[in-house]
Design an enzyme around this catalytic site. Structure first.
Site, PDB file in Angstrom:
ATOM      1  N   LYS A   1      43.681 -30.263  14.456  1.00 50.90           N
ATOM      2  CA  LYS A   1      43.707 -31.716  14.229  1.00 50.90           C
ATOM      3  C   LYS A   1      42.608 -32.348  15.033  1.00 50.90           C
ATOM      4  CE  LYS A   1      46.293 -34.776  12.046  1.00 50.90           C
ATOM      5  NZ  LYS A   1      47.166 -34.498  10.898  1.00 50.90           N
TER       6      LYS A   1
ATOM      7  N   ASP B   1      43.078 -38.312   7.731  1.00 57.13           N
ATOM      8  CA  ASP B   1      44.399 -38.583   8.300  1.00 57.13           C
ATOM      9  C   ASP B   1      44.495 -40.107   8.453  1.00 57.13           C
ATOM     10  OD1 ASP B   1      46.794 -36.994   9.465  1.00 57.13           O
ATOM     11  OD2 ASP B   1      46.411 -38.487  11.005  1.00 57.13           O
TER      12      ASP B   1
ATOM     13  N   THR C   1      49.511 -36.394  -0.872  1.00 55.76           N
ATOM     14  CA  THR C   1      50.566 -36.401   0.135  1.00 55.76           C
ATOM     15  C   THR C   1      51.811 -37.102  -0.418  1.00 55.76           C
ATOM     16  OG1 THR C   1      48.848 -36.454   1.820  1.00 55.76           O
ATOM     17  CG2 THR C   1      51.082 -36.932   2.559  1.00 55.76           C
TER      18      THR C   1
ATOM     19  N   SER D   1      44.205 -30.066  -0.355  1.00 56.86           N
ATOM     20  CA  SER D   1      43.004 -29.737   0.424  1.00 56.86           C
ATOM     21  C   SER D   1      42.666 -28.252   0.249  1.00 56.86           C
ATOM     22  CB  SER D   1      43.241 -29.998   1.919  1.00 56.86           C
ATOM     23  OG  SER D   1      42.974 -31.339   2.239  1.00 56.86           O
TER      24      SER D   1
END
Ligand code: GLU
Length: 429
Positions: free
Chosen positions: A105, A145, A189, A358
């Site tokens: 991340k 994100d 998502t 992704s």
């Protein structure tokens, strides 16, 4: 690591699953800490001529199952504890749905709403220059994100390509389609969450039209989940963003028309008693806290971490909680929810749709063969349903909650990859 930190919280949730699987202490030792942590400073020339130096992070949690994968967050509250925890969640998330990836991340401490477009581009390119050596299609593949988007991913991929003097689209996912992005990535998502929630509702033999849904967070994921649920007949009765929300006792909110008004007014609060929604639907203004505790059947936290805590968990009325945000529930709150028999579809399953598409983007970039949106949706649906079924059947057979089942299912895979390299028991023989 601070007690009560986000990272400690995430590990506590994972540790609960350990009593349900066989594992070696070696595996637990390795999974206790990230593989590596990169902290960088990013000098950016601002439009007024001054220089600002931003702090950025990239945490590589684990590459045990493949190259590391995870988004980049731009937020004023980004910190190393948060990025580490999010990288940890990525490792488990990829394993839950069976992606050949580890977890990573990134984050930059910045309020992107205060930057001009030029400043944002310079910052994004500067971040890639700073972490260039640590990313790549076989090393670590960033993605969007919170408060980053496909335009930013496009700049980042472009910067990477310029430095390497090669075109390597598979280095970053969530790019614009014209730069090698995948069709169907933008709503992935929210769509993935919709598929798993629909499966749970089917398994419980419930009818969408009888289910009242509240969604905290009206960003990309929250909006798309709300729209798909609305189209499928679920009753969307509450929506909120960082400034506040709206709730209706009667009727249903239409996410698309609300998004149009929000875009005009700036915030959801602005929707309240302004514009057409107010004329057609009887709704009241609520705070984010009130929305979480509202009288609904399904609650979807789709904003940021630590929203359901020991202080409000006891007041949550929804029977089903579908975590689109990463880490919205603290470990203490999780215990309280489990005691009250709430059904929680955990973040590492519920929001895995983004990273799954992704993965599809990475595959398409590497093969040079591009898929139709229909193919992307069908493949996403299959993977999300498979992930859901593995977790749901484990939850039933072991009589545990879905989060513990999801962690157990993922941990078996990650720990297996550690143990395949030899354990203390093997070497001591
Ligand atoms: N940021 C998203 C997540 O938390 C997507 C990550 C990705 O696509 O790599 O799952």
């Amino acid at each position: 690591m601070q007690k009560g930190s986000f990272f400690e919280n995430s590990k506590r949730l994972f540790h609960k699953s350990l009593q349900h699987i066989a594992f070696s202490d070696d595996a637990l030792k390795i999974l206790d800490r990230p593989k590596e942590t990169i902290e960088v400073t990013i000098p950016v020339r601002m439009d007024d001529g001054t220089l600002e130096v931003f702090t950025g992070y990239r945490v590589h949690y684990s590459d045990l199952l493949g190259p590391m994968k995870g988004g980049i967050r731009y937020h004023p509250l980004v910190n190393l504890d948060e990025v580490t925890s999010l990288a940890f969640l990525m490792a488990f998330k990829c394993a839950v749905v069976g992606l050949p990836f580890g977890g990573a991340k990134g984050g930059v401490i910045v309020d992107p709403k205060k930057l001009s477009k030029h400043e944002l581009e310079r910052l994004s390119r500067g971040y890639i220059r700073a972490i260039y050596e640590f990313i790549g299609p076989d090393i670590d593949i960033p993605a969007p994100d919170v408060y980053t988007n496909e335009m930013i991913m496009g700049w980042m991929a472009d910067e990477y390509n310029k430095i390497s003097r090669k075109l390597t689209p598979a280095v970053i996912t969530g790019k614009p389609v014209s730069l090698g992005g995948s069709l169907g990535r933008n709503d992935a998502t929210g769509r993935g969450a919709y598929y798993v929630l629909r499966e749970l509702v089917k398994a419980l033999k419930l009818k969408p039209k009888n289910l009242r849904v509240a969604i905290q967070g009206f960003g990309n994921a929250g909006f798309h989940a709300a729209s798909l649920l609305h189209q499928d007949g679920f009753r969307i009765v509450g929506l909120s963003d960082s400034k506040g929300g709206i709730l209706t006792e009667h009727g249903t909110l239409d996410p698309s028309s609300i998004m149009r008004i929000k875009e005009k007014q700036g915030t959801l609060e602005g929707v309240y008693c302004k514009g057409t929604v107010c004329d057609v639907i009887d709704h009241k203004k609520v705070s984010n806290e009130q929305l979480l505790e509202s009288n609904v059947d399904i609650l979807i936290p789709a904003a940021i971490e630590n929203q359901i805590t020991k202080d409000n968990a006891g007041r949550i009325k929804a029977k089903i909680i579908c975590e689109i945000a990463n880490g919205p529930t603290t470990a203490e709150a999780d215990e309280l929810l489990a005691k009250k028999g709430k059904l929680v579809i955990p973040d590492i399953l519920a929001n895995a749709g983004g990273v799954t598409v992704s993965y599809f983007e990475w595959l398409q970039n590497r093969s040079g063969q591009y898929w139709s949106e229909k193919e992307v949706h069908a493949k996403l649906e299959t993977m999300m349903i498979e992930g859901f079924r593995s977790v749901y059947s484990l939850q039933k057979s072991k009589k545990i909650d879905m989060r513990t089942a999801a962690y157990a299912h993922a941990a078996k895979k990650i720990m297996g990859a550690i143990e395949a390299r030899g354990t203390t028991a093997y070497f001591k023989q």
